[in-house]
Design an enzyme around this catalytic site. Structure first.
Site, PDB file in Angstrom:
ATOM      1  N   HIS A 157       0.819  -1.221   0.000  1.00 10.14           N
ATOM      2  CA  HIS A 157       0.000   0.000   0.000  1.00 10.14           C
ATOM      3  C   HIS A 157       0.850   1.267   0.000  1.00 10.14           C
ATOM      4  CE1 HIS A 157      -4.047  -1.829   0.820  1.00 10.14           C
ATOM      5  NE2 HIS A 157      -3.247  -2.857   1.020  1.00 10.14           N
ATOM      6  N   ASP A 380       3.553   9.490  -0.763  1.00  5.72           N
ATOM      7  CA  ASP A 380       2.394   8.686  -0.348  1.00  5.72           C
ATOM      8  C   ASP A 380       2.149   7.603  -1.390  1.00  5.72           C
ATOM      9  OD1 ASP A 380       0.099   7.860   1.032  1.00  5.72           O
ATOM     10  OD2 ASP A 380      -0.530   9.933   1.419  1.00  5.72           O
TER      11      ASP A 380
HETATM   12  P1  ADP Z   1      -3.111   6.448   4.998  1.00  8.04           P
HETATM   13  O1  ADP Z   1      -3.513   5.114   4.508  1.00  8.04           O
HETATM   14  O2  ADP Z   1      -1.630   6.685   4.944  1.00  8.04           O
HETATM   15  O3  ADP Z   1      -3.665   6.827   6.312  1.00  8.04           O
HETATM   16  P2  ADP Z   1      -4.946   7.434   2.943  1.00  8.04           P
HETATM   17  O4  ADP Z   1      -5.283   8.846   2.592  1.00  8.04           O
HETATM   18  O5  ADP Z   1      -4.671   6.547   1.791  1.00  8.04           O
HETATM   19  O6  ADP Z   1      -3.711   7.511   3.956  1.00  8.04           O
HETATM   20  O7  ADP Z   1      -6.133   6.771   3.742  1.00  8.04           O
HETATM   21  C1  ADP Z   1      -6.615   7.333   4.916  1.00  8.04           C
HETATM   22  C2  ADP Z   1      -8.000   6.777   5.169  1.00  8.04           C
HETATM   23  O8  ADP Z   1      -8.317   7.015   6.534  1.00  8.04           O
HETATM   24  C3  ADP Z   1      -9.048   7.450   4.321  1.00  8.04           C
HETATM   25  O9  ADP Z   1     -10.030   6.526   3.945  1.00  8.04           O
HETATM   26  C4  ADP Z   1      -9.616   8.499   5.271  1.00  8.04           C
HETATM   27  O10 ADP Z   1     -10.964   8.807   5.038  1.00  8.04           O
HETATM   28  C5  ADP Z   1      -9.468   7.834   6.612  1.00  8.04           C
HETATM   29  N1  ADP Z   1      -9.287   8.879   7.636  1.00  8.04           N
HETATM   30  C6  ADP Z   1      -8.279   9.752   7.722  1.00  8.04           C
HETATM   31  N2  ADP Z   1      -8.473  10.592   8.749  1.00  8.04           N
HETATM   32  C7  ADP Z   1      -9.647  10.260   9.308  1.00  8.04           C
HETATM   33  C8  ADP Z   1     -10.416  10.760  10.407  1.00  8.04           C
HETATM   34  N3  ADP Z   1     -10.022  11.795  11.142  1.00  8.04           N
HETATM   35  N4  ADP Z   1     -11.558  10.129  10.687  1.00  8.04           N
HETATM   36  C9  ADP Z   1     -11.981   9.082   9.958  1.00  8.04           C
HETATM   37  N5  ADP Z   1     -11.310   8.574   8.927  1.00  8.04           N
HETATM   38  C10 ADP Z   1     -10.164   9.152   8.598  1.00  8.04           C
HETATM   39  C1  G6P Z   2      -1.220   3.110   6.053  1.00  8.15           C
HETATM   40  C2  G6P Z   2      -0.590   1.747   5.948  1.00  8.15           C
HETATM   41  C3  G6P Z   2      -1.500   0.703   6.567  1.00  8.15           C
HETATM   42  C4  G6P Z   2      -1.872   1.108   7.984  1.00  8.15           C
HETATM   43  C5  G6P Z   2      -2.451   2.512   8.010  1.00  8.15           C
HETATM   44  C6  G6P Z   2      -2.757   2.992   9.413  1.00  8.15           C
HETATM   45  O1  G6P Z   2      -2.373   3.088   5.306  1.00  8.15           O
HETATM   46  O2  G6P Z   2      -0.332   1.449   4.585  1.00  8.15           O
HETATM   47  O3  G6P Z   2      -0.859  -0.561   6.597  1.00  8.15           O
HETATM   48  O4  G6P Z   2      -2.807   0.206   8.515  1.00  8.15           O
HETATM   49  O5  G6P Z   2      -1.528   3.406   7.411  1.00  8.15           O
HETATM   50  O6  G6P Z   2      -1.644   2.838  10.252  1.00  8.15           O
HETATM   51  P1  G6P Z   2      -1.647   1.881  11.527  1.00  8.15           P
HETATM   52  O7  G6P Z   2      -0.208   1.816  11.947  1.00  8.15           O
HETATM   53  O8  G6P Z   2      -2.552   2.541  12.505  1.00  8.15           O
HETATM   54  O9  G6P Z   2      -2.188   0.560  11.109  1.00  8.15           O
END
Ligand code: ADP
Ligand code: G6P
Length: 472
Positions: A157, A380
């Site tokens: 991912h 990212d």
């Molecule tokens: P990462 O996987 O690195 O966190 P992404 O942008 O690909 O970054 O995915 C983040 C996911 O988590 C998205 O689906 C987003 O809607 C969710 N997310 C991020 N911040 C919040 C929040 N404060 N509350 C609920 N969901 C959240």
């Molecule tokens: C990114 C990573 C995921 C991970 C998520 C949240 O999306 O690719 O593997 O689950 O961040 O991070 P956490 O450490 O809370 O699982």
């Protein structure tokens, strides 16, 4: 159809406050599995004092969760240690933040062996296994050592770094070699795939590296152009499968919540000011500090806009036991306070800062309220927030996405988003200005381009494409 077994470190169980975890993997894989059903194995997120007992099973609709606890030592060494203090920073090109410890590397492999031991008794010969993300790179190798001959796929991912970055990591070769135990390795973008192939070539695995018939082959039926690779005595395929969102679902959700109470309350509280929104886990890869600098520069460069805009940064805490995250959390809180202190007035707060997970409905409604979505990661894998922001817009009056060129999503959203270089404060500040003053017709034209792509290549498409290639 054979059973699908998904394995990941994180599973989307609600936390102590009943909120699902924030993070792209949990959100995307959950959308994919909800439709198809299957078994999902992973860590509960809880730590136990003694060696954990056998996994527990929880049914939720078409998904059976097989959950395992970990000891504090496992979590410290595997999750807070090697996964999040070595693999995460290095794969995000932050060599300066990587902290190696032999003990933590050993813990990483130990937990992967534990996952393999747990998985083997559950397996039937036809099962297809799909392993996710950087926590579990050695899992297929461990399963092969235990005699498992099933199809095993892997999806990363996060970004795959160039060779000069990866090779700075001790045991990078063990990690590369372990991946060859999978049948199909999926990446977010073709840029990650190129980096991966470059690493194999530079490692000398290139002597045996070849495409199936001497050229690149197409795997899957979309952007999954990839390669068949023979390396380290094994054959496997590797391809790019950019992850999508549940576009139609998110479009419906945002339209539905637009008239609901919490979204209306937010609208009222803005008092006609234009909303600029940022939503991210509190992670240094997201460029939150650079974003706030750019917003402040925008306010300095455009005095007439002071008091006319409000930035909302929603950033739930993440990986708080890792020192680099803790330091960053403190720094962002201080920075928000300083900007508000410098520019705020008795009736205007420039930045509203919220450290909380919100429901998906509220998130969708807030995206829709916003004039500008600011998504400025320094690096990212994909960034699903960028895609969610687009899907949530009102077609009659869409907001503008300002997107870092270093997000995987930039490949698909070119022609629609206003690109920025998050390292360039002045340029990002100008991008904010451009987005705020963009005429309706241009906003609609850009939005149409992006939503067409997101509707076509949604999370179901991604899942079909990947699993089709893995099963083929
Ligand atoms: P990462 O996987 O690195 O966190 P992404 O942008 O690909 O970054 O995915 C983040 C996911 O988590 C998205 O689906 C987003 O809607 C969710 N997310 C991020 N911040 C919040 C929040 N404060 N509350 C609920 N969901 C959240
Ligand atoms: C990114 C990573 C995921 C991970 C998520 C949240 O999306 O690719 O593997 O689950 O961040 O991070 P956490 O450490 O809370 O699982």
């Amino acid at each position: 159809m054979s059973r699908l077994i998904v394995v990941s470190n994180r599973v989307p169980l609600p936390d102590r406050n009943g909120q699902p975890p924030a993070g792209g993997l949990a959100v995307a894989v959950h959308s994919a599995l909800k439709a198809n059903g299957g078994i999902w194995m992973g860590w509960t997120g809880e730590t136990v004092e003694e060696e954990p007992g056998p996994p527990t099973v929880r049914e939720d609709g078409a998904i059976s969760y097989v959950l395992t606890d970990l000891t504090q030592r496992d979590v410290d060494e595997y999750y807070n240690g090697f996964a999040n203090r070595v693999l995460w920073p290095i794969f995000h090109m932050r060599l300066d933040l990587a902290e190696y410890a032999r003990r933590e590397m050993a813990g990483y492999f130990r937990v992967n062996r534990l996952f393999a031991d747990r998985l083997v008794p559950m397996l039937q010969p036809d099962d297809v296994i799909w392993v996710h993300d950087y926590h579990l790179i050695p899992l297929a190798d461990e399963l092969r050592k235990r005699g498992v001959r099933n199809r095993i796929g892997y999806f990363l991912h996060i970004p795959w770094p160039p060779a000069d970055i990866l090779f700075a990591m001790p045991i990078y070769d063990t990690i590369l070699r372990a991946l060859s135990a999978y049948d199909l390795i999926g990446f977010q973008t073709d840029y990650d795939l190129e980096n991966f192939i470059g690493c194999l070539q530079r490692d000398g695995a290139g002597d045996t590296l070849r495409a199936a018939d001497g050229r690149q082959v197409t795997i899957g039926n979309n952007t999954g152009a990839g390669a068949r690779i023979a390396a380290y005595g094994r054959e496997f395929a590797a391809a790019a499968f950019p992850i999508g969102i549940d576009t139609a679902g998110f479009e419906r959700l945002s339209a539905k919540v637009a008239t609901r109470e919490p979204v209306q309350a937010m609208r009222q509280s803005l008092g006609g000011r234009a909303l600029i929104i940022g939503v991210d886990r509190l992670d240094y890869s997201k460029g939150i500090q650079q974003r706030i600098d750019a917003y402040e520069r925008f306010l300095e460069n455009n005095p007439a806009d002071r008091g006319r805009v409000t930035m909302l940064q929603v950033a739930p805490k993440s990986r708080s036991e890792v020192p680099e995250y803790k330091a960053m959390q403190d720094a962002v809180a201080t920075q928000c306070g300083q900007v508000n202190g410098r520019h705020g007035t008795i009736d205007w707060v420039p930045i509203r800062y919220v450290n909380r997970s919100l429901t998906r409905g509220l998130l969708a409604g807030l995206y829709r309220e916003a004039r500008v979505g600011l998504v400025t990661p320094l690096r990212d894998g994909m960034n699903l927030v960028a895609k969610e922001f687009v899907a949530a817009q009102d077609p009659a009056d869409p907001g503008v996405l300002v997107l870092s060129r270093f997000a995987g999503a930039a490949r698909e959203l070119a022609g629609g988003a206003v690109f920025c270089n998050p390292y360039d404060t002045e340029q990002t500040a100008s991008a904010i200005g451009q987005a705020l003053s963009m005429p309706l017709e241009e906003r609609q034209r850009r939005w149409e381009r992006m939503i067409a792509r997101l509707r076509d290549y949604d999370v179901a498409h991604w899942c079909r494409d990947y699993l089709g290639a893995l099963r083929a």
